[in-house]
Scaffold this active site. Structure first.
Site, mmCIF file in Angstrom:
data_model
loop_
_atom_site.group_PDB
_atom_site.id
_atom_site.type_symbol
_atom_site.label_atom_id
_atom_site.label_comp_id
_atom_site.label_asym_id
_atom_site.label_seq_id
_atom_site.Cartn_x
_atom_site.Cartn_y
_atom_site.Cartn_z
ATOM 1 N N CYS A 10 0.879 -1.154 0.000
ATOM 2 C CA CYS A 10 0.000 0.000 0.000
ATOM 3 C C CYS A 10 0.924 1.213 0.000
ATOM 4 C CB CYS A 10 -0.889 -0.012 1.239
ATOM 5 S SG CYS A 10 -2.351 0.985 1.031
ATOM 6 N N CYS A 86 -4.167 -1.293 -2.176
ATOM 7 C CA CYS A 86 -4.702 0.047 -2.431
ATOM 8 C C CYS A 86 -4.534 0.353 -3.909
ATOM 9 C CB CYS A 86 -4.062 1.104 -1.542
ATOM 10 S SG CYS A 86 -2.422 1.644 -1.986
ATOM 11 N N CYS A 94 6.188 -0.718 -9.787
ATOM 12 C CA CYS A 94 6.787 -1.438 -8.658
ATOM 13 C C CYS A 94 8.225 -1.827 -8.985
ATOM 14 C CB CYS A 94 5.998 -2.715 -8.362
ATOM 15 S SG CYS A 94 4.338 -2.416 -7.751
#
Length: 173
Positions: A10, A86, A94
């Site tokens: 998140c 989220c 990422c």
């Protein structure tokens, strides 16, 4: 293999991902080890998340808000699954995770964004906890050894969608 490692992501790593880490580590059988991190960690765990976890008997002493960079360096804990909880984290680029873990998105509203009385905030955190517990429980029940990667990915994605639809149906009533 002793346990599958799951990283819950998140953005702030202060509420949803922390709850998911604690829920995973409370599963019976030590089949999974839960971790959490954020792309822009707040540096502290939300006090409402800690209060709920303490109330429910989860150990909280090792929980901390940390960067996902800790899990993307050589020698980091090997990850088998990375799950965003989220929508912001799901849309971010990422890091490249060592070992190419399976990924899924189980987006939930952020209970830390709820404004209101302490009781209203507590309800938001309890709802988020319940939804995460249901998803993680459904995931833990999957026959991991008998599913190929494509089937497992599809089932992981379905878990996130099924619970979201159920939550939206409940909210609409």
């Amino acid at each position: 293999m002793s346990a599958f490692n799951i990283l819950f992501l998140c953005t702030g790593n202060s509420a949803r991902s922390i709850l998911a880490e604690a829920i995973t580590n409370a599963l019976p059988g030590a089949k999974f080890t839960g971790y959490s991190a954020g792309s822009m960690p707040r540096g502290e765990v939300n006090p409402h998340a800690l209060a709920l976890l303490n109330k429910l008997g989860h150990p909280t002493s090792g929980l901390r808000s940390k960067s996902w960079d800790e899990f993307a360096v050589p020698g980091a804990t090997p990850l088998h699954f990375v799950i965003t909880v989220c929508d912001n984290a799901a849309g971010e680029v990422c890091p490249i995770w060592p070992g190419q873990p399976m990924t899924a998105h189980w987006g939930l509203p952020d209970p830390a964004d709820v404004a209101g009385t302490d009781a209203e905030i507590a309800v938001a955190f309890a709802d988020t906890y319940r939804m995460l517990r249901n998803r993680i429980g459904a995931f833990a029940e999957l026959p991991l050894a008998s599913l190929d990667r494509l089937s497992l990915k599809r089932r992981m994605d379905e878990i996130g969608k099924d619970v979201v639809e159920t939550a939206n149906d409940t909210a609409a009533r």
